[in-house]
Write an enzyme that holds these catalytic residues in place. Structure first.
Site, mmCIF file in Angstrom:
data_model
loop_
_atom_site.group_PDB
_atom_site.id
_atom_site.type_symbol
_atom_site.label_atom_id
_atom_site.label_comp_id
_atom_site.label_asym_id
_atom_site.label_seq_id
_atom_site.Cartn_x
_atom_site.Cartn_y
_atom_site.Cartn_z
ATOM 1 N N GLU A 40 0.859 -1.178 0.000
ATOM 2 C CA GLU A 40 0.000 0.000 0.000
ATOM 3 C C GLU A 40 0.902 1.238 0.000
ATOM 4 O OE1 GLU A 40 -3.458 1.757 3.023
ATOM 5 O OE2 GLU A 40 -1.820 0.560 3.838
ATOM 6 N N LYS A 112 -9.769 0.714 -1.601
ATOM 7 C CA LYS A 112 -9.800 0.228 -0.220
ATOM 8 C C LYS A 112 -11.150 0.482 0.438
ATOM 9 C CE LYS A 112 -7.079 0.643 4.063
ATOM 10 N NZ LYS A 112 -5.955 1.388 4.695
ATOM 11 N N CYS A 148 -4.349 -3.490 3.583
ATOM 12 C CA CYS A 148 -4.024 -3.171 4.969
ATOM 13 C C CYS A 148 -5.155 -3.467 5.968
ATOM 14 C CB CYS A 148 -3.571 -1.719 5.054
ATOM 15 S SG CYS A 148 -2.504 -1.366 6.485
#
Length: 274
Positions: A40, A112, A148
């Site tokens: 990321e 995300k 993440c």
């Protein structure tokens, strides 16, 4: 399937980051990998004027990834940012995206879903959330894309597995702090077990171990702890890196995915969709 982990330490300078990506991709391609996965925020490290920097560098980043993929004949997966459309000019935001670029120039983007509003950090203040799970086929294998903080939400991985994903990507810029490395290792292993899939989790290198970052960097921010890893569908650690920047090439035995589904049919046994 031969894959590569590109554990880098990204900076606020896009050109420096592209050089790191290109160098790692070249090494991976020479070792026979068909895909290399970066963390990321590989485009730009968190912090500073992220919206303005992303707006200025978006085109260079996308063209740079395409050039790297074509030059080295390897699919590149890397985290970056795109300015939010119709953003509030008083509080401009970006989307946190994971971009997949093939040597032929095809691009797939995952935005995300779960934003890191935890441990005193508020990602949602400058980042707009995504809403759709995304899978992509790489060399005939279906990959699920996650970023993440997503790794703390097992239902997303179950959804991706049900959509056919055999390999889960977790691209991260994992914040340091007490117990955070242990959580990273535990969560990535758990997601492999409860999705009957391989997990390839690639984090930013720990900034204290990188020539590109100051040793004074606040490690509690989302910069990385390293320890990128590959976990089998049975929860076995296939490979794990250390703190420092590195490229690791790993062969995945994809027959283990079906074996796991047969012997440990978690999703088939699930009740009420959980």
């Amino acid at each position: 399937m031969r894959v590569a982990l590109g554990q880098i330490s990204s900076t606020k300078d896009l050109e420096t980051n592209l050089k790191q990506v290109s160098s790692a991709a070249e090494r991976a391609a020479q070792a026979g990998a068909v895909v290399i996965i970066f963390p990321e925020a590989a485009m730009l490290a968190f912090g500073g004027r992220l919206h303005d920097d992303a707006a200025a560098g978006k085109r260079r980043w996308e063209e740079g990834l395409a050039r790297v993929a074509a030059q080295h004949e390897i699919t590149v997966v890397a985290g970056g940012f795109t300015p939010e459309e119709n953003t509030d000019p008083q509080a401009p935001r970006v989307t946190n995206e994971l971009r997949v670029v093939t040597p032929e120039g095809q691009q797939t983007v995952y935005t995300k879903i779960h934003l890191y509003d935890a441990f005193g950090f508020q990602e949602s203040e400058g980042v707009a959330e995504g809403s759709e799970p995304v899978t992509v086929e790489i060399a005939g294998v279906t990959f699920g894309l996650t970023t993440c903080y997503d790794v703390r939400f097992p239902k997303l991985y179950a959804e991706l597995s049900r959509a056919g994903a055999q390999v889960m990507v977790v691209a991260a810029s994992w914040a340091g702090g007490e117990g955070k490395l242990a959580q990273w290792q535990l969560l990535t292993s758990a997601r492999a077990l409860d999705s009957n899939s391989f997990v390839i989790a690639v984090d930013q290198a720990d900034p204290r171990a990188s020539e590109f970052q100051s040793p004074d960097t606040d490690i509690t921010g989302p910069y990385g702890v390293g320890f990128s890893r590959v976990v089998s569908p049975f929860g076995v650690t296939v490979a794990e890196l250390g703190m420092e920047p590195a490229v690791e090439v790993v062969d995945l035995d994809l027959s283990l995915v079906e074996k796991a589904k047969e012997s440990l049919p978690i999703l088939k046994n699930a009740k009420l969709g959980y």
